[in-house]
Motif scaffolding. Structure first.
Motif, short mmCIF file in Angstrom:
data_model
loop_
_atom_site.label_atom_id
_atom_site.label_comp_id
_atom_site.label_asym_id
_atom_site.label_seq_id
_atom_site.Cartn_x
_atom_site.Cartn_y
_atom_site.Cartn_z
N GLY A 238 0.01 -7.63 8.71
CA GLY A 238 -0.43 -7.97 7.36
C GLY A 238 -1.24 -9.25 7.28
O GLY A 238 -1.43 -9.80 6.19
N PRO B 52 2.05 -9.57 15.19
CA PRO B 52 1.55 -8.36 15.85
C PRO B 52 0.52 -7.62 15.00
O PRO B 52 0.40 -7.89 13.81
CB PRO B 52 2.81 -7.51 16.05
CG PRO B 52 3.82 -8.07 15.13
CD PRO B 52 3.47 -9.49 14.88
N THR C 51 -4.58 -9.76 7.93
CA THR C 51 -5.85 -9.58 7.22
C THR C 51 -5.62 -9.35 5.73
O THR C 51 -6.37 -9.84 4.88
CB THR C 51 -6.65 -8.42 7.84
OG1 THR C 51 -6.94 -8.76 9.20
CG2 THR C 51 -7.94 -8.16 7.10
N PHE D 270 0.89 -1.17 0.00
CA PHE D 270 0.00 0.00 0.00
C PHE D 270 0.92 1.21 0.00
O PHE D 270 1.47 1.56 1.03
CB PHE D 270 -0.90 0.01 1.23
CG PHE D 270 -1.83 -1.17 1.31
CD1 PHE D 270 -2.87 -1.32 0.40
CD2 PHE D 270 -1.68 -2.14 2.29
CE1 PHE D 270 -3.73 -2.40 0.47
CE2 PHE D 270 -2.53 -3.22 2.37
CZ PHE D 270 -3.56 -3.35 1.46
N ALA E 250 2.82 -4.60 2.79
CA ALA E 250 1.92 -5.29 3.72
C ALA E 250 2.06 -6.80 3.60
O ALA E 250 1.82 -7.54 4.55
CB ALA E 250 0.48 -4.88 3.48
N GLN F 143 -12.60 -10.40 9.86
CA GLN F 143 -12.17 -9.92 11.17
C GLN F 143 -13.26 -9.07 11.80
O GLN F 143 -13.55 -9.19 12.99
CB GLN F 143 -10.88 -9.11 11.04
CG GLN F 143 -10.38 -8.61 12.38
CD GLN F 143 -9.01 -7.96 12.29
OE1 GLN F 143 -8.37 -7.94 11.24
NE2 GLN F 143 -8.56 -7.40 13.39
N1 LIG Z 1 -6.55 -0.75 2.10
C1 LIG Z 1 -5.41 -0.36 2.72
N2 LIG Z 1 -4.80 0.77 2.33
C2 LIG Z 1 -3.66 1.18 2.94
N3 LIG Z 1 -3.06 0.51 3.94
C3 LIG Z 1 -3.64 -0.63 4.37
C4 LIG Z 1 -4.86 -1.12 3.78
N4 LIG Z 1 -5.20 -2.26 4.41
C5 LIG Z 1 -4.24 -2.49 5.33
N5 LIG Z 1 -3.31 -1.51 5.31
C6 LIG Z 1 -2.10 -1.46 6.15
O1 LIG Z 1 -1.40 -2.66 5.94
C7 LIG Z 1 -0.85 -3.12 7.15
C8 LIG Z 1 -1.34 -4.52 7.44
O2 LIG Z 1 -2.71 -4.44 7.82
P1 LIG Z 1 -3.54 -5.73 8.19
O3 LIG Z 1 -3.39 -6.72 7.13
O4 LIG Z 1 -4.92 -5.30 8.54
O5 LIG Z 1 -2.77 -6.22 9.51
P2 LIG Z 1 -3.22 -7.27 10.62
O6 LIG Z 1 -4.45 -7.96 10.17
O7 LIG Z 1 -2.07 -8.18 10.76
O8 LIG Z 1 -3.45 -6.48 11.87
C9 LIG Z 1 -1.23 -2.10 8.22
O9 LIG Z 1 -0.15 -1.21 8.38
C10 LIG Z 1 -2.42 -1.41 7.62
O10 LIG Z 1 -2.50 -0.09 8.09
#
Ligand SMILES: Nc1ncnc2c1ncn2[C@@H]1O[C@H](COP(=O)(O)OP(=O)(O)O)[C@@H](O)[C@H]1O
Ligand SMILES: [Mg+2]
Lengths: 248, 314
Positions: free
Chosen positions: A43, A39, A45, A15, A20, A87
């Motif tokens: 990444g 943590p 999700t 992103f 990610a 989630q």
């Molecule tokens: N659609 C998006 N646009 C920009 N950044 C994103 C988006 N989705 C997730 N992120 C970023 O990607 C990283 C991983 O997010 P995520 O996969 O939700 O982590 P987790 O599920 O392990 O907590 C985070 O820093 C989050 O802010």
């Protein structure tokens, strides 16, 4: 050893400047419960989203049951056997619990260009849906609108919807997130009953749940998988302890 | 009975509408037959919009396009000497469905404001096309040479016969849309409206279902167009003006989205009120506008929601 059910190779997604998903390699064996821990913001999700087909990876391949499915969208992957829970709980809030599950059954019962018979009177959809609701312990709540179910029940309902599609691979993104201790224990006990019968990728923060359920664990940090192994191996892994388990 | 009260309201509405011609004759006010026939024709259009708007979440701001195409189909055939009603109306419905397939194929890939703008843009295009079609009256419009003929079965020149035909069609359309939204097909478009990521995750590709709903909706509205041109007997591009699309949209919202019966109520209230107020004062819009805003603000599920109080179909 048999070919893995799911093979992920070189999967990457950024992103902007944020990586990610970074060169992720992952094998999931048939029948295995594979936990992914890491943590917040690691990444997890984002990875599940790419496996489910909601997010397009920038690079890498995904093979499922011997077929390259990288280019397939979410509905096509669902038809091949992917099922997921989100989630953040995602159900049809205006529909009853039974309607929710019956829709999942319907999605896998041929095309839906059927314009005449009332779907709610269609036992071909309702009977299997009721059976799955019973299985997850929501049998008595079938006629309650999903919005009126307790949070834990809504999470159970999501899993019921996933199971109703007769999946070959369950993607569960923090299924006990936001649950009270008792609810969460009930969910873990239920997931334990699926273990061995279903192939599962389980994203979870609750370490007790992970060490109870997982056959293998992959640890994701900053989009990279830093270790994969049995629960005992992961517990013993110094890098993991440093990066994640909060020990030094 | 989940939908018991709504069914009763509908039955009441139908009985009321059925009583209009004899009552108007008794009172010596034949004008009411005309007014209520117009109400019912717009009610058909509004119910067709409810299918995609209320149940499918597709905010078409261009439903007047199908009214127009239905009316043009009938008139053009009549100009070339084809007066057979079955042929004319089949052409009206068919042409509307084709147009809806084209507009839907483009618009359904988008959502939100883009969807609204695309449906509006297509309809504006057709409006200007209508203005430029001098053969069919252009800007000024033209008289329908002869009303649709049904071989002596029914005479549309007879106000009462035409009235009951429209009433019958309205009842059929409402029952048809009800069946549709409760079918497997209907459950898919409702599910996709309610929660699209979930719908895709369980294995539905919403696009073809939405497109089919859009085409069916256009077809029904095309039928309303065929009725409307027989009602006014005068073809004009104004049928496709964007304010007409707005009226239909308003009938649905006013009566209650995703309720099938609500839009009938919406058409009735909007057109009757408009008529009554415009008889009373030339500044009727100043009164009607705020009234409509109040209804929408305070009755979230429209007038229908006040009557039957049930959750809408979702
Ligand atoms: N659609 C998006 N646009 C920009 N950044 C994103 C988006 N989705 C997730 N992120 C970023 O990607 C990283 C991983 O997010 P995520 O996969 O939700 O982590 P987790 O599920 O392990 O907590 C985070 O820093 C989050 O802010
Ligand atoms: Mg997450």
């Amino acid at each position: 050893m048999a070919e893995p059910l799911l093979e992920v190779r070189g999967l990457s997604k950024s992103f902007g400047a944020l990586s990610a998903t970074d060169q992720v390699e992952l094998d999931v064996l048939e029948g295995e419960t594979h936990a992914i821990i890491g943590p917040n913001g690691a990444g997890k999700t984002t990875l599940i989203g790419q496996l489910a087909g909601d997010l397009r990876p920038d690079a890498g391949r995904i093979r499922f049951a011997g077929e390259d499915i990288t280019a397939l969208d979410a509905p096509a992957r669902s038809r091949r056997g992917f099922a997921r829970s989100f989630q953040i709980t995602s159900v049809y809030r205006d529909f009853t619990a039974l309607d929710n599950v019956a829709l999942a059954v319907q999605a896998h019962a041929g095309h839906s260009f059927r314009f005449w018979r009332a779907a709610r009177g269609d036992e071909a959809l309702r009977a299997p849906a009721r059976a799955v609701l019973e299985e997850v312990g929501l049998g008595a709540r079938a006629e309650v609108p999903a919005a009126n179910l307790a949070h834990g029940e809504q999470r159970q309902l999501e899993i019921a919807m996933a199971l109703a599609t007769k999946p070959r691979l369950l993607l569960l993104d923090e299924p006990v997130a936001g649950m009270g201790a008792e609810e969460s224990q009930r969910m873990v006990r239920f997931l334990a009953t699926l273990k061995g019968r279903e192939t599962m990728i389980l994203v979870e923060h609750d370490m007790d749940a992970v060490f109870t359920l997982a056959d293998r664990i992959s640890v994701l940090v900053y989009g990279r998988i830093i270790a994969t192994g049995t629960p005992a191996e992961i517990r013993a892994n110094a890098e993991v302890r440093a990066a994640y388990l909060g020990e030094d | 009975m989940r939908h018991g009260r709504r069914a009763i309201v509908f039955l009441g509405l139908v009985l009321l509408l059925a009583a209009v011609p004899p009552a108007a004759a008794l009172l010596g006010q034949p004008f009411y037959v005309d007014l209520l026939r117009r109400v019912m024709i717009f009610a058909i259009a509004a119910v067709s919009l409810d299918l995609i708007l209320g149940y499918g979440g597709m905010v078409s701001f261009g439903h007047a396009a199908y009214l127009g195409v239905g009316a043009y189909a009938v008139t053009i055939l009549a100009v070339y000497g084809v007066h057979n009603g079955v042929l004319q109306w089949a052409a009206a419905v068919g042409a509307s469905m084709l147009l809806a397939a084209a507009i839907g194929a483009v618009s359904i890939r988008t959502s939100g404001i883009y969807f609204i703008m695309i449906t509006l843009a297509f309809t504006q295009m057709l409006y200007y096309l209508g203005i430029s079609l001098d053969v069919y009256g252009g800007d000024n419009g033209m008289r329908l040479p002869m009303r649709s003929q049904f071989g002596g079965l029914i005479d549309l020149g007879n106000g009462t016969e035409f009235y009951y035909l429209v009433l019958g069609l309205l009842v059929l359309v409402v029952l048809f849309v009800r069946r549709l939204v409760d079918s497997r097909f209907g459950m898919v478009i409702r599910a996709a409206k309610s929660n699209e990521p979930r719908t895709r995750a369980i294995g539905f590709s919403p696009y073809p279902y939405r497109l089919a709903a859009f085409v069916i909706s256009g077809g029904i509205c095309g039928l309303a167009g065929a009725l409307l041109i027989n009602h006014t007997a005068y073809l004009t591009p104004d049928l496709m003006h964007w304010t007409r699309s707005g009226d239909i949209l308003f009938m649905v919202v006013l009566g209650g989205m995703a309720s099938t019966v609500g839009p009938v109520l919406g058409a009735l209230v909007l057109l009757v009120l408009e008529n009554a107020l415009s008889n009373w004062t030339e500044h009727w819009q100043i009164i009607l506008g705020p009234f409509l805003v109040l209804v929408v603000l305070f009755a979230r599920r429209g007038l229908g929601g006040l009557l039957w109080r049930e959750e809408r179909d979702g």
